[in-house]
Design an enzyme around this catalytic site. Structure first.
Site, PDB file in Angstrom:
ATOM      1  CB  THR A  86      -0.928   0.025   1.234  1.00 36.94           C
ATOM      2  OG1 THR A  86      -0.146  -0.235   2.424  1.00 36.94           O
ATOM      3  CG2 THR A  86      -2.009  -1.015   1.145  1.00 36.94           C
ATOM      4  CG  ASN A 211       3.544   2.245  11.916  1.00 34.55           C
ATOM      5  OD1 ASN A 211       4.000   1.555  12.824  1.00 34.55           O
ATOM      6  ND2 ASN A 211       3.453   1.809  10.685  1.00 34.55           N
ATOM      7  CG  HIS A 254      18.057   4.512  20.545  1.00 31.19           C
ATOM      8  ND1 HIS A 254      18.931   4.402  21.610  1.00 31.19           N
ATOM      9  CD2 HIS A 254      17.175   3.499  20.678  1.00 31.19           C
ATOM     10  CE1 HIS A 254      18.581   3.356  22.346  1.00 31.19           C
ATOM     11  NE2 HIS A 254      17.515   2.795  21.811  1.00 31.19           N
ATOM     12  CB  CYS A 263       6.098   1.101   7.956  1.00 37.36           C
ATOM     13  SG  CYS A 263       5.904  -0.572   7.310  1.00 37.36           S
TER      14      CYS A 263
HETATM   15  N1  LIG Z   1       7.489  -4.116   5.626  1.00 37.84           N
HETATM   16  C1  LIG Z   1       7.112  -4.003   6.887  1.00 37.84           C
HETATM   17  O1  LIG Z   1       7.914  -3.985   7.807  1.00 37.84           O
HETATM   18  C2  LIG Z   1       5.639  -3.920   7.227  1.00 37.84           C
HETATM   19  C3  LIG Z   1       5.248  -4.038   8.561  1.00 37.84           C
HETATM   20  C4  LIG Z   1       3.898  -3.973   8.868  1.00 37.84           C
HETATM   21  C5  LIG Z   1       2.967  -3.746   7.865  1.00 37.84           C
HETATM   22  N2  LIG Z   1       3.377  -3.598   6.583  1.00 37.84           N
HETATM   23  C6  LIG Z   1       2.357  -3.394   5.549  1.00 37.84           C
HETATM   24  O2  LIG Z   1       2.128  -4.647   4.887  1.00 37.84           O
HETATM   25  C7  LIG Z   1       1.829  -4.428   3.510  1.00 37.84           C
HETATM   26  C8  LIG Z   1       2.807  -5.192   2.636  1.00 37.84           C
HETATM   27  O3  LIG Z   1       4.095  -4.643   2.851  1.00 37.84           O
HETATM   28  P1  LIG Z   1       5.410  -5.368   2.297  1.00 37.84           P
HETATM   29  O4  LIG Z   1       6.564  -4.583   2.795  1.00 37.84           O
HETATM   30  O5  LIG Z   1       5.329  -6.814   2.574  1.00 37.84           O
HETATM   31  O6  LIG Z   1       5.190  -5.116   0.706  1.00 37.84           O
HETATM   32  P2  LIG Z   1       6.048  -5.646  -0.513  1.00 37.84           P
HETATM   33  O7  LIG Z   1       6.012  -4.583  -1.540  1.00 37.84           O
HETATM   34  O8  LIG Z   1       7.366  -6.181  -0.018  1.00 37.84           O
HETATM   35  O9  LIG Z   1       5.225  -6.928  -1.045  1.00 37.84           O
HETATM   36  C9  LIG Z   1       3.967  -6.869  -1.639  1.00 37.84           C
HETATM   37  C10 LIG Z   1       3.854  -8.045  -2.612  1.00 37.84           C
HETATM   38  O10 LIG Z   1       2.515  -8.169  -3.066  1.00 37.84           O
HETATM   39  C11 LIG Z   1       2.536  -8.625  -4.427  1.00 37.84           C
HETATM   40  N3  LIG Z   1       1.208  -8.366  -5.013  1.00 37.84           N
HETATM   41  C12 LIG Z   1       0.623  -7.185  -5.310  1.00 37.84           C
HETATM   42  N4  LIG Z   1      -0.618  -7.379  -5.796  1.00 37.84           N
HETATM   43  C13 LIG Z   1      -0.833  -8.719  -5.822  1.00 37.84           C
HETATM   44  C14 LIG Z   1      -1.947  -9.543  -6.200  1.00 37.84           C
HETATM   45  N5  LIG Z   1      -3.088  -9.026  -6.651  1.00 37.84           N
HETATM   46  N6  LIG Z   1      -1.795 -10.873  -6.085  1.00 37.84           N
HETATM   47  C15 LIG Z   1      -0.649 -11.425  -5.624  1.00 37.84           C
HETATM   48  N7  LIG Z   1       0.423 -10.687  -5.247  1.00 37.84           N
HETATM   49  C16 LIG Z   1       0.331  -9.354  -5.331  1.00 37.84           C
HETATM   50  C17 LIG Z   1       3.683  -7.878  -5.031  1.00 37.84           C
HETATM   51  O11 LIG Z   1       4.164  -8.512  -6.194  1.00 37.84           O
HETATM   52  C18 LIG Z   1       4.716  -7.904  -3.882  1.00 37.84           C
HETATM   53  O12 LIG Z   1       5.571  -9.030  -3.977  1.00 37.84           O
HETATM   54  C19 LIG Z   1       1.845  -2.921   3.309  1.00 37.84           C
HETATM   55  O13 LIG Z   1       0.542  -2.427   3.471  1.00 37.84           O
HETATM   56  C20 LIG Z   1       2.724  -2.438   4.433  1.00 37.84           C
HETATM   57  O14 LIG Z   1       2.445  -1.113   4.810  1.00 37.84           O
HETATM   58  C21 LIG Z   1       4.692  -3.688   6.235  1.00 37.84           C
END
Ligand SMILES: NC(=O)c1ccc[n+]([C@@H]2O[C@H](COP(=O)([O-])OP(=O)(O)OC[C@H]3O[C@@H](n4cnc5c(N)ncnc54)[C@H](O)[C@@H]3O)[C@@H](O)[C@H]2O)c1
Length: 438
Positions: A86, A211, A254, A263
Site C-alpha cells: 500500500t 506508527n 535513540h 512504513c
Molecule cells: N514491511 C514491513 O515492515 C511492514 C510491517 C507492517 C505492515 N506492513 C504493511 O504490509 C503491507 C505489505 O508490505 P510489504 O513490505 O510486505 O510489501 P512488498 O512490496 O514487499 O510486497 C507486496 C507483494 O505483493 C505482491 N502483489 C501485489 N498485488 C498482488 C496480487 N493481486 N496478487 C498477488 N500478489 C500481489 C507484489 O508482487 C509484492 O511481492 C503494506 O501495506 C505495508 O504497509 C509492512
C-alpha cells in the site's frame, strides 16, 4: 487450517512462513512469477535473519507452498490474507489501494464456502468496508467475513516479532471470523500474547496511530538532540533519564539521522491525508513529518561542518545505507537524501553496506560501492556511520585512520562510539546530540 496469503513481500512471506510453522497449511501467492520460482528454489527475495531456514523447514514439511495463481489456494482456504503493498500514491500522499482492491476482486472470483478475508496490509480506515463491498458486489452468493488484522513486525526482527507480539489486533464483530482468527493465532495465544478484538475500523486506526506515535517519539528525541548540541548537554543521558519513566519507556528514544523505511513515512503521511479528508486536524503528525523531512539534509550539513564547511572535492565514506540494520530494505532510507545532499555540496561519495548494496544501486547513482568498511574508508576525508550494523560497532579505529586522509573525520550518526575513545585515536569526531570532544 488452510491459509492463502496474497502478496509474498516482507509481510506476506514472514507471516506465511510463521503460520506454517504453527502447523497451518499455507500457500503464499504472488503475481511476481520470478519471485515465486526463486522461492521454490529456496532463494529468498529479501534479507531477513532466520527467514531462509524457516521457509525451508516448512516447505520441506509440506506445510508451506508457493504459487503465482491464487485460484486454487483461495478456493481451499478458510482464511485468505491480503498482504499486498500500500505505497504512497504519487502526487497526494494517500495510501494507494489499487493492489488491495485488485486482490479483493481476484479473491472474490474464487471464493468457495465460508471464508475469512483478512486485511494484513496497512490500510486507511474504511478500506475493510470497501473490500467487503467489492466482494459482495462480485459474489452476492459468497459467505465471507472481512477482518482487519494489522501487522506490527519490524524488519530485521520480523520472525521474533511475529512469534512474540505484544498484542494481536483482530478487527471484526463477526463471531465466526473471530473463531477462525483465534484458531490461527492459537499458538501465540497460548503463549499469552493478548488477542485484542476490536471493531474493524478501530483496528485500521490502531495500526496508523501506533506508527505515527512511534515516529513522533523518534522525532521528539531528535529535536531534543539538536537542543542538546546547542546547550552542551548529552542526549543519551537525557533519553535514559526520561526513558526510565515507565509512562515514557526507553524504546524509540535513540537520536539519529531521522526515521525512514517502508512504513513510518508513508503511513504517517496517509494518516494525515485521512484526517484531512474527514475534517480532523493532526497537527502533531504533520509537524513530525516536516521535522523529519529536513533532518536528512541537515545531517549532510553536519558532515560538512565537521570538515570545515566545504565539501567540494572532498571524499565522504558512508558505512550503512539501509534504513536500519539486518535488512536490505532501502525504501525511504535516510541515506538516500543524505547522499544526494552530500553530492549537491560537491562531495564524492563512497559507501559500504553489509546487505543493502544491490538495493542501493537501484536508487543511488554516482556512488563508489566498496567491499568492506576499511576499503570504504580508503582515501576518504570523512567516515559517516549511517546505519548501526553490528559489524560497525567495534571497528579497528587505527586501521581506519591509516586508510584515510590527514586529519580524518568520523561522524557517528548513531552514537555507537564513545567520543573520548574516538578522539584518542586521533579523529575529529562528531555525533548526534552529544558535546563535541575537544
Ligand atoms: N514491511 C514491513 O515492515 C511492514 C510491517 C507492517 C505492515 N506492513 C504493511 O504490509 C503491507 C505489505 O508490505 P510489504 O513490505 O510486505 O510489501 P512488498 O512490496 O514487499 O510486497 C507486496 C507483494 O505483493 C505482491 N502483489 C501485489 N498485488 C498482488 C496480487 N493481486 N496478487 C498477488 N500478489 C500481489 C507484489 O508482487 C509484492 O511481492 C503494506 O501495506 C505495508 O504497509 C509492512
Amino acid at each position: 487450517m488452510r491459509v492463502a496469503m496474497i502478496g509474498t513481500g516482507y509481510v506476506g512471506l514472514v507471516s506465511g512462513a510463521c503460520f506454517a510453522d504453527f502447523g497451518h497449511h499455507v500457500t503464499c501467492v504472488d503475481k511476481d512469477a520470478a519471485k515465486i520460482a526463486a522461492l521454490e528454489r529456496g532463494e529468498m527475495p529479501i534479507f531477513e535473519p532466520g527467514l531462509a531456514e524457516l521457509v525451508e523447514v516448512n516447505f520441506r514439511a509440506g506445510r508451506l507452498a508457493f504459487s503465482s495463481d491464487l485460484a486454487g489456494p483461495v478456493r481451499d482456504a478458510e482464511a485468505v490474507f491480503i498482504a499486498v503493498g500500500t505505497p504512497s500514491r504519487r502526487g497526494d500522499g494517500h495510501a494507494d489501494l489499487t493492489y488491495v482492491y485488485t486482490a479483493a476482486r481476484e479473491i472474490a472470483a474464487e471464493l468457495d464456502g465460508f471464508t475469512v478475508i483478512v486485511t494484513k496490509s496497512t490500510v486507511p480506515v474504511g478500506t475493510g468496508d470497501e473490500v467487503e463491498r467489492i466482494i459482495r458486489a462480485a459474489r452476492p452468493d459468497a459467505d465471507v467475513a472481512v477482518v482487519s488484522n494489522p501487522e506490527f513486525l519490524r524488519e530485521g526482527a520480523a520472525i521474533i516479532d511475529f512469534k512474540h507480539p505484544d498484542r494481536i489486533v483482530v478487527g471484526s464483530d463477526d463471531a465466526r471470523a473471530r473463531e477462525v482468527m483465534a484458531a490461527l493465532y492459537r499458538p501465540l495465544y497460548l503463549n499469552a500474547a493478548p488477542l485484542l478484538y476490536t471493531g474493524r475500523r478501530d483496528a485500521e486506526v490502531i495500526k496508523y496511530a501506533a506508527n505515527a506515535f512511534l515516529a513522533t517519539k523518534v522525532t521528539f528525541i531528535n529535536e531534543i538532540a539538536d537542543l542538546c548540541e546547542r546547550i552542551g548537554a548529552d542526549v543519551q543521558e537525557v533519553a535514559r533519564g526520561i526513558g526510565l519513566d515507565n509512562r515514557i519507556g526507553r524504546k524509540f528514544l535513540h537520536a539519529g539521522p531521522g526515521f525512514g523505511g517502508s512504513c513510518f513515512p508513508k503511513d504517517a503521511q496517509a494518516l494525515v491525508k485521512t484526517a484531512q479528508d474527514h475534517g480532523a486536524s493532526l497537527r502533531i503528525v504533520e509537524a513530525m513529518l516536516a521535522v523529519n523531512d529536513v533532518r536528512r539534509r541537515a545531517m549532510a550539513r553536519k558532515v560538512a561542518a565537521a570538515l570545515g564547511g566545504n565539501l567540494r572535492g572532498r571524499t565522504v565514506a558512508l558505512l550503512g545505507l539501509t534504513f536500519k540494520p539486518n535488512t536490505d530494505d532501502m525504501r525511504e532510507a535516510p541515506s538516500i537524501a543524505l547522499v544526494t545532499a552530500l553530492q549537491d555540496m560537491g562531495a564524492r561519495v563512497r559507501a559500504y553496506d553489509p546487505a543493502g548494496m544491490e538495493q542501493a544501486k537501484a536508487v543511488l547513482s554516482d556512488v563508489d560501492y566498496c567491499d568492506g568498511p576499511y576499503a570504504c574508508a580508503a582515501g576518504a576525508d570523512a567516515l559517516v556511520i549511517v546505519t548501526e550494523w553490528e559489524q560497525f560497532r567495534a571497528l579497528d579505529l587505527d586501521r581506519l585512520r591509516d586508510a584515510m586522509t590527514k586529519n580524518p573525520v568520523l561522524v557517528d550518526l548513531r552514537n555507537i562510539y564513545r567520543p573520548e575513545e574516538v578522539v584518542r585515536h586521533r579523529f575529529i569526531y562528531d555525533s548526534v546530540g552529544r558535546p563535541r570532544p575537544s
